[in-house]
Scaffold this motif. Sequence first.
Motif, PDB file in Angstrom:
ATOM      1  N   VAL A 275      39.886  38.509  35.162  1.00  9.20           N
ATOM      2  CA  VAL A 275      38.982  38.002  36.037  1.00  9.20           C
ATOM      3  C   VAL A 275      38.525  39.577  36.355  1.00  9.20           C
TER       4      VAL A 275
ATOM      5  N   LEU B 170      35.707  40.655  34.180  1.00  9.48           N
ATOM      6  CA  LEU B 170      34.417  40.048  34.550  1.00  9.48           C
ATOM      7  C   LEU B 170      34.081  40.701  35.417  1.00  9.48           C
ATOM      8  N   GLN B 171      34.742  41.022  36.493  1.00  9.34           N
ATOM      9  CA  GLN B 171      34.154  41.706  37.718  1.00  9.34           C
ATOM     10  C   GLN B 171      33.460  42.645  37.092  1.00  9.34           C
TER      11      GLN B 171
ATOM     12  N   ARG C  86      45.563  31.515  44.407  1.00 10.17           N
ATOM     13  CA  ARG C  86      45.886  33.167  44.915  1.00 10.17           C
ATOM     14  C   ARG C  86      46.420  33.930  44.437  1.00 10.17           C
TER      15      ARG C  86
ATOM     16  N   CYS D  65      44.160  36.301  41.918  1.00  9.45           N
ATOM     17  CA  CYS D  65      43.641  37.113  42.718  1.00  9.45           C
ATOM     18  C   CYS D  65      44.465  38.174  42.869  1.00  9.45           C
ATOM     19  N   ILE D  66      45.611  37.875  43.737  1.00 10.98           N
ATOM     20  CA  ILE D  66      46.030  39.272  44.308  1.00 10.98           C
ATOM     21  C   ILE D  66      46.662  40.296  43.147  1.00 10.98           C
TER      22      ILE D  66
ATOM     23  N   ALA E  60      42.891  41.809  42.682  1.00  5.84           N
ATOM     24  CA  ALA E  60      43.548  43.509  43.283  1.00  5.84           C
ATOM     25  C   ALA E  60      44.287  44.172  43.022  1.00  5.84           C
ATOM     26  N   LYS E  61      45.478  43.442  43.424  1.00  6.62           N
ATOM     27  CA  LYS E  61      46.920  44.345  43.236  1.00  6.62           C
ATOM     28  C   LYS E  61      46.553  46.018  42.159  1.00  6.62           C
TER      29      LYS E  61
ATOM     30  N   GLN F 212      43.621  46.486  40.369  1.00  3.16           N
ATOM     31  CA  GLN F 212      42.159  47.600  40.655  1.00  3.16           C
ATOM     32  C   GLN F 212      42.280  48.376  42.033  1.00  3.16           C
ATOM     33  N   ILE F 213      43.921  48.229  42.669  1.00  8.96           N
ATOM     34  CA  ILE F 213      43.169  50.004  43.777  1.00  8.96           C
ATOM     35  C   ILE F 213      44.313  50.521  43.107  1.00  8.96           C
TER      36      ILE F 213
ATOM     37  N   THR G 284      42.547  53.152  41.933  1.00  8.35           N
ATOM     38  CA  THR G 284      41.608  54.035  42.208  1.00  8.35           C
ATOM     39  C   THR G 284      41.906  55.291  42.264  1.00  8.35           C
TER      40      THR G 284
ATOM     41  N   ILE H 255      42.466  34.399  49.729  1.00  6.45           N
ATOM     42  CA  ILE H 255      42.058  35.003  48.614  1.00  6.45           C
ATOM     43  C   ILE H 255      41.524  36.389  48.253  1.00  6.45           C
ATOM     44  N   PRO H 256      42.373  37.486  48.072  1.00  5.53           N
ATOM     45  CA  PRO H 256      41.799  38.853  48.180  1.00  5.53           C
ATOM     46  C   PRO H 256      40.403  38.527  46.739  1.00  5.53           C
TER      47      PRO H 256
ATOM     48  N   SER I  52      29.726  39.542  40.077  1.00  6.31           N
ATOM     49  CA  SER I  52      31.161  39.956  40.038  1.00  6.31           C
ATOM     50  C   SER I  52      32.511  38.903  40.582  1.00  6.31           C
TER      51      SER I  52
ATOM     52  N   GLN J 111      32.991  34.338  38.981  1.00  5.92           N
ATOM     53  CA  GLN J 111      34.229  32.925  38.300  1.00  5.92           C
ATOM     54  C   GLN J 111      35.505  33.177  38.903  1.00  5.92           C
TER      55      GLN J 111
END
Lengths: 353, 231
Positions: free
Chosen positions: A38, A41-42, A76, A79-80, A83-84, A86-87, A90, B120-121, B131, B134
Amino acid sequence: MTGTEFTAWFGKLKLDANGEIEDCDLFDKDPEKLAEIVVELQNNPQSVPLQRADLRDAALECGFVELDEDYDILLRDVCIRAAKSQISQTDTDDSRIIQAVEALDDIDKNVNELSERLFEWYGRYFPELEMTGEGLANFVSAYGSRTNVPEDHAMSEKASQSMGAELLFADEELLRTFANNICSLYDTRRYIENYINTSMGSVAPNLCEVAGASLGARLMSMAGSLEKLAAFPSSTVQVIGANRALFKHLRSRAPSPKHGIIFNNPVIKNAPWWQRGKLARALAAKISLAARTDFYSGELDPTIKEALDKKLESIRQANPNPPEKKPEAKPQKRGGKRKSRGRKKNKKSGGNN
Amino acid sequence: MPVRELSSGIYELDIDDRKMLATKNMIPGMSVYGERLITDDDTEYRQWDPSRSKLGAMVLKNFDIPLESDSIVLYLGAASGTTVSHVSDILTDGLVYAVEFSPRTMRDLIQLCDQRPNIIPILADANKPQSYAQIVEKADVIFQDVAQPNQAEIAAINSKYFLEEQGHLMLSIKSRSIDTVASPKKIFKEEVRKLESGFDIEFEVLERKELDPFHEDHLGLVAQMFVDDEE
């Protein structure tokens, strides 16, 4: 039209011209791996066909999950995780410098307040001591009561003849602890300053050379990141930090600000007033260049600084004397303008009548 | 205590003659951002402050809220999740995809996602729907509250990719992030015009009202995607 390929978070889909699934290649059901896909792809977005099967239907149809709820739970989780991760990525070099600069500002604000308090408080016991700030904090933390000032100290005579009240032992201890804390804040401040100087040298060497370490770091902090600063036009760099003056100018007839935070550079600070606007423009232009070089190449380019120095010198030579001031010229002109506008309107309305 | 359901999952409580907006707390006992919890007949409600939430303000401005308990919502500009938490309360059988661009606020949002099963974050830029294509399925409702100068455009491209046919778009337009000096009325007019005809998909604007006194210089708008059968 031939079919297209589209990668969803659960697998690679082959779609026909109507967006229906022709074939699918499912990924492993490992949330950790799916999260990596994910994020990948982002960072590199694919082209997305507008005509495509709904992802949830596709996942059920391909047998990736059996129930709607399973889809929700797994997505879910993925995605969590994504996101974690990615954070956690940073935390970059420039974000660390920005935190340091902001910490410096916080310390300045607080240390001033605390020093003033110490000055007021200790002043009751030794008002003749003409010290403020760090000097005062060091003095109090070293000696406490003025009776402890050694005879060879410059203040010893004043200490013995002081009109200040007597300092009780309990209060003396309290004041010393208080002063100690202020001293350590001053130490921390120096420590952070060194940190900024050294990191700016490696993260943004050109910006550091052209603007100075602390101003460069401040500019980055106000822009949000080195990348954003590099993307700013130099006219923005010139007035960044002068928000109130800028918006006043945009809203009303106030003059445009000549310089924002870059005023803190000695080039502008030490210049006579009539050169400041011109110097600020030249400096801002080179600061933008420097930020861009830092962000996109990272190599030190000494020609930027040389070109800046040349330009600054030519501005100084071209404007050696203050322009002649026209006293009250501006307000008169403005007032006149307004009046004439008013009259025109009157004339018009008179004509219409 | 008198409780009135204003819209699916959104309640108005009457406490000592003072009206209060609230949603049923999905995780009883848990307050998300320090809001008040009120228990009535074994049901716990969370107070919803309309001046902290554009959606809350839209409810009080008598918008027809298209959210149902089983809706799929794409929420653009989720921030720290103040409003998202209430949307999550409303969607007892639904799902909300919460897109937020800032890693700093995403930190808070993730804490919320850890507690609630239906959020869903997505840490991504709403300008680039490719982006996150998907991840996101077709949504019944897109709610957008982003402080970007191209708000209408963002709404349009996201609707193009993700909005179900006949789906609803709920938009909060902040005039100050489009132009700080121009008059808000003019900007709103222009943005609505853009939505109605400026892009390759069209919307029918169902309702539009300014959100004062809860939010200054904000326009609330509900639109439905207009499907062209000829294409």
